[in-house]
Design a protein around this motif. Structure first.
Motif, PDB file in Angstrom:
ATOM      1  N   ALA A   9     -41.163 -43.722  -4.530  1.00 13.34           N
ATOM      2  CA  ALA A   9     -40.589 -44.680  -3.571  1.00 13.34           C
ATOM      3  C   ALA A   9     -41.532 -45.852  -3.346  1.00 13.34           C
ATOM      4  O   ALA A   9     -42.727 -45.659  -3.098  1.00 13.34           O
ATOM      5  CB  ALA A   9     -40.311 -43.978  -2.236  1.00 13.34           C
ATOM      6  N   ILE A  10     -40.977 -47.064  -3.437  1.00 13.84           N
ATOM      7  CA  ILE A  10     -41.734 -48.274  -3.078  1.00 13.84           C
ATOM      8  C   ILE A  10     -41.274 -48.702  -1.688  1.00 13.84           C
ATOM      9  O   ILE A  10     -40.069 -48.803  -1.439  1.00 13.84           O
ATOM     10  CB  ILE A  10     -41.434 -49.430  -4.058  1.00 13.84           C
ATOM     11  CG1 ILE A  10     -41.797 -49.057  -5.493  1.00 13.84           C
ATOM     12  CG2 ILE A  10     -42.161 -50.707  -3.622  1.00 13.84           C
ATOM     13  CD1 ILE A  10     -41.409 -50.129  -6.519  1.00 13.84           C
ATOM     14  N   VAL A  11     -42.237 -48.958  -0.808  1.00 10.43           N
ATOM     15  CA  VAL A  11     -41.903 -49.495   0.520  1.00 10.43           C
ATOM     16  C   VAL A  11     -42.597 -50.846   0.664  1.00 10.43           C
ATOM     17  O   VAL A  11     -43.831 -50.933   0.552  1.00 10.43           O
ATOM     18  CB  VAL A  11     -42.350 -48.542   1.648  1.00 10.43           C
ATOM     19  CG1 VAL A  11     -41.969 -49.112   3.020  1.00 10.43           C
ATOM     20  CG2 VAL A  11     -41.738 -47.142   1.462  1.00 10.43           C
ATOM     21  N   THR A  12     -41.828 -51.903   0.898  1.00 11.68           N
ATOM     22  CA  THR A  12     -42.450 -53.217   1.130  1.00 11.68           C
ATOM     23  C   THR A  12     -42.739 -53.351   2.626  1.00 11.68           C
ATOM     24  O   THR A  12     -42.028 -52.777   3.459  1.00 11.68           O
ATOM     25  CB  THR A  12     -41.543 -54.384   0.664  1.00 11.68           C
ATOM     26  OG1 THR A  12     -40.401 -54.469   1.519  1.00 11.68           O
ATOM     27  CG2 THR A  12     -41.120 -54.203  -0.785  1.00 11.68           C
ATOM     28  N   GLY A  13     -43.804 -54.090   2.946  1.00 12.25           N
ATOM     29  CA  GLY A  13     -44.207 -54.199   4.354  1.00 12.25           C
ATOM     30  C   GLY A  13     -44.497 -52.822   4.925  1.00 12.25           C
ATOM     31  O   GLY A  13     -44.168 -52.518   6.071  1.00 12.25           O
ATOM     32  N   GLY A  14     -45.156 -51.990   4.117  1.00 13.19           N
ATOM     33  CA  GLY A  14     -45.331 -50.581   4.483  1.00 13.19           C
ATOM     34  C   GLY A  14     -46.499 -50.287   5.413  1.00 13.19           C
ATOM     35  O   GLY A  14     -46.656 -49.155   5.864  1.00 13.19           O
ATOM     36  N   ALA A  15     -47.319 -51.300   5.718  1.00 17.22           N
ATOM     37  CA  ALA A  15     -48.562 -51.008   6.455  1.00 17.22           C
ATOM     38  C   ALA A  15     -48.361 -50.786   7.947  1.00 17.22           C
ATOM     39  O   ALA A  15     -49.147 -50.092   8.587  1.00 17.22           O
ATOM     40  CB  ALA A  15     -49.562 -52.145   6.236  1.00 17.22           C
ATOM     41  N   LEU A  16     -47.320 -51.393   8.514  1.00 18.00           N
ATOM     42  CA  LEU A  16     -47.128 -51.324   9.982  1.00 18.00           C
ATOM     43  C   LEU A  16     -45.695 -50.911  10.326  1.00 18.00           C
ATOM     44  O   LEU A  16     -44.810 -50.937   9.460  1.00 18.00           O
ATOM     45  CB  LEU A  16     -47.373 -52.708  10.621  1.00 18.00           C
ATOM     46  CG  LEU A  16     -48.728 -53.386  10.475  1.00 18.00           C
ATOM     47  CD1 LEU A  16     -48.687 -54.746  11.189  1.00 18.00           C
ATOM     48  CD2 LEU A  16     -49.853 -52.538  11.035  1.00 18.00           C
ATOM     49  N   GLY A  17     -45.494 -50.589  11.572  1.00 19.59           N
ATOM     50  CA  GLY A  17     -44.158 -50.448  12.141  1.00 19.59           C
ATOM     51  C   GLY A  17     -43.239 -49.483  11.410  1.00 19.59           C
ATOM     52  O   GLY A  17     -43.618 -48.346  11.074  1.00 19.59           O
ATOM     53  N   ILE A  18     -42.017 -49.935  11.158  1.00 15.80           N
ATOM     54  CA  ILE A  18     -40.987 -49.095  10.536  1.00 15.80           C
ATOM     55  C   ILE A  18     -41.411 -48.687   9.120  1.00 15.80           C
ATOM     56  O   ILE A  18     -41.227 -47.534   8.714  1.00 15.80           O
ATOM     57  CB  ILE A  18     -39.644 -49.860  10.503  1.00 15.80           C
ATOM     58  CG1 ILE A  18     -39.109 -50.032  11.932  1.00 15.80           C
ATOM     59  CG2 ILE A  18     -38.625 -49.151   9.616  1.00 15.80           C
ATOM     60  CD1 ILE A  18     -37.930 -50.996  12.054  1.00 15.80           C
ATOM     61  N   GLY A  19     -41.990 -49.629   8.366  1.00 13.58           N
ATOM     62  CA  GLY A  19     -42.419 -49.330   6.989  1.00 13.58           C
ATOM     63  C   GLY A  19     -43.458 -48.222   6.965  1.00 13.58           C
ATOM     64  O   GLY A  19     -43.410 -47.313   6.122  1.00 13.58           O
ATOM     65  N   ARG A  20     -44.379 -48.285   7.894  1.00 11.90           N
ATOM     66  CA  ARG A  20     -45.452 -47.275   7.984  1.00 11.90           C
ATOM     67  C   ARG A  20     -44.852 -45.886   8.241  1.00 11.90           C
ATOM     68  O   ARG A  20     -45.201 -44.908   7.575  1.00 11.90           O
ATOM     69  CB  ARG A  20     -46.402 -47.681   9.121  1.00 11.90           C
ATOM     70  CG  ARG A  20     -47.593 -46.799   9.269  1.00 11.90           C
ATOM     71  CD  ARG A  20     -48.509 -47.305  10.388  1.00 11.90           C
ATOM     72  NE  ARG A  20     -49.821 -46.738  10.237  1.00 11.90           N
ATOM     73  CZ  ARG A  20     -50.139 -45.493  10.573  1.00 11.90           C
ATOM     74  NH1 ARG A  20     -49.232 -44.706  11.106  1.00 11.90           N
ATOM     75  NH2 ARG A  20     -51.354 -45.030  10.355  1.00 11.90           N
ATOM     76  N   ALA A  21     -43.935 -45.827   9.214  1.00  5.72           N
ATOM     77  CA  ALA A  21     -43.292 -44.538   9.537  1.00  5.72           C
ATOM     78  C   ALA A  21     -42.520 -44.019   8.328  1.00  5.72           C
ATOM     79  O   ALA A  21     -42.512 -42.812   8.055  1.00  5.72           O
ATOM     80  CB  ALA A  21     -42.361 -44.710  10.735  1.00  5.72           C
ATOM     81  N   ALA A  22     -41.870 -44.929   7.602  1.00  5.25           N
ATOM     82  CA  ALA A  22     -41.102 -44.515   6.414  1.00  5.25           C
ATOM     83  C   ALA A  22     -42.041 -43.964   5.337  1.00  5.25           C
ATOM     84  O   ALA A  22     -41.744 -42.931   4.722  1.00  5.25           O
ATOM     85  CB  ALA A  22     -40.302 -45.701   5.875  1.00  5.25           C
ATOM     86  N   CYS A  23     -43.179 -44.625   5.118  1.00 11.68           N
ATOM     87  CA  CYS A  23     -44.145 -44.152   4.104  1.00 11.68           C
ATOM     88  C   CYS A  23     -44.620 -42.736   4.448  1.00 11.68           C
ATOM     89  O   CYS A  23     -44.652 -41.852   3.589  1.00 11.68           O
ATOM     90  CB  CYS A  23     -45.355 -45.084   4.029  1.00 11.68           C
ATOM     91  SG  CYS A  23     -44.999 -46.681   3.296  1.00 11.68           S
ATOM     92  N   LEU A  24     -44.974 -42.534   5.721  1.00  7.22           N
ATOM     93  CA  LEU A  24     -45.474 -41.210   6.147  1.00  7.22           C
ATOM     94  C   LEU A  24     -44.412 -40.130   5.960  1.00  7.22           C
ATOM     95  O   LEU A  24     -44.693 -39.044   5.456  1.00  7.22           O
ATOM     96  CB  LEU A  24     -45.909 -41.271   7.615  1.00  7.22           C
ATOM     97  CG  LEU A  24     -47.279 -41.880   7.885  1.00  7.22           C
ATOM     98  CD1 LEU A  24     -47.416 -42.283   9.357  1.00  7.22           C
ATOM     99  CD2 LEU A  24     -48.404 -40.910   7.500  1.00  7.22           C
ATOM    100  N   LEU A  25     -43.172 -40.443   6.357  1.00  4.82           N
ATOM    101  CA  LEU A  25     -42.106 -39.433   6.282  1.00  4.82           C
ATOM    102  C   LEU A  25     -41.716 -39.142   4.823  1.00  4.82           C
ATOM    103  O   LEU A  25     -41.534 -37.973   4.448  1.00  4.82           O
ATOM    104  CB  LEU A  25     -40.887 -39.904   7.085  1.00  4.82           C
ATOM    105  CG  LEU A  25     -39.762 -38.889   7.236  1.00  4.82           C
ATOM    106  CD1 LEU A  25     -40.238 -37.607   7.945  1.00  4.82           C
ATOM    107  CD2 LEU A  25     -38.581 -39.490   8.000  1.00  4.82           C
TER     108      LEU A  25
END
Ligand code: NAD
Length: 255
Positions: A9-25
């Protein structure tokens, strides 16, 4: 066995906020996660956190407004992880809160470049990998303001409306390739983006948050994890018959 075990999975804007939570999950549920962002320090720290929890992740600097950078980074991700199954087009900015007649061309373009052109570039360069792999899932972060409007931040609302219909068009275009494209429409979620809006408001952050709480029938703003669960659903095979849909996660705001 995680809900997205073995997927890349690629997540853009993954460092903060919603993207961060998505990366962790996504990592917790077994995906190999390409965390991408313009924020190197925060992105790398997140990767270290995921690895500390036993997950697989790597950080890439990626500004979604540069097609060259998108192309290069996606090639690298493919080399590192061997495929691309999921793209979360999450990077987004709010831009200036002004009425339309006061907005400059530069202010308008800044929002459109990240929120619309960025989604176009990333989708364009992920699709060929997904076609080769026999399928994939593209998840586009729109907003409640891709469904209804409000008398503020005109370019933001325009950009999120565009993302909603880009998702539907791409859903129709790529259904034959087993590539699903869906949009997610959060209500207000307490992230750095929304906190920044609060800092700029004349009433101050706490009053701003209380005001936002009152807009949601459920009584409060959302948390990044509320949206991450929606993203996880679309990344997993549980949503294999779902494409061109609008997943509204808004505490009843648009009901
Ligand atoms: P955020 O500001 O907290 O995080 C956004 C991330 O995107 C940051 O890490 C930032 O560095 C990154 N980013 C910004 N410009 C970039 C660029 N050019 N290239 C790559 N990365 C870039 O925002 P958030 O609240 O987590 O929002 C995430 C997405 O959800 C956005 O698309 C936003 O519009 C959407 N959304 C948020 C809310 C909300 O209430 N927070 C509501 C509806 C929709």
């Amino acid at each position: 066995m995680g809900r997205v075990e073995g997927k890349v999975a690629i997540v853009t804007g993954g460092a903060l906020g919603i993207g961060r939570a998505a990366c962790l999950l996504l990592a917790k549920e077994g995906a190999k996660v390409a965390v991408t962002d313009v924020l190197n320090k925060e992105g790398q720290e997140l990767v270290d956190e995921i690895k500390g929890l036993g997950g697989v992740a790597r950080f890439w600097h990626l500004d979604v407004t540069s097609e060259d950078e998108v192309k290069g980074v996606f090639t690298d991700i493919f080399k590192e992880f061997g495929k691309i199954d999921v793209l979360v087009n999450n990077a987004g900015i709010a831009g200036v809160n002004k009425p339309t007649h006061e907005i400059t061309e530069e202010e308008w373009d800044k929002v459109m470049n990240v929120n619309v052109k960025g989604v176009f570039f990333c989708t364009k360069h992920a699709i060929p990998y997904m076609q080769k792999a026999g399928g994939g899932s593209v998840i586009n972060l729109s907003s409640i303001y891709g469904l209804i409007s409000a008398p503020d931040i005109p370019p933001y609302h325009a950009s999120k409306g565009a993302v909603r219909l880009m998702s539907k068009t791409d859903a129709l275009l790529y259904a034959k390739d087993n590539i699903r494209v869906n949009s997610v429409h959060p209500g207000y979620i307490w992230t750095p983006l929304v906190e920044d809006l609060g800092k700029k408001s004349p009433e101050g952050v706490e009053a701003f948050r209380k005001h936002l709480d009152s807009l949601h029938p459920i009584g409060h703003v959302g948390e990044p994890i509320d949206i991450a669960y929606g993203i996880l659903y679309h990344a997993s095979d549980e949503s294999k018959f779902v494409t061109g849909s609008e997943l509204v996660i808004d505490g009843g705001y648009t009901a």
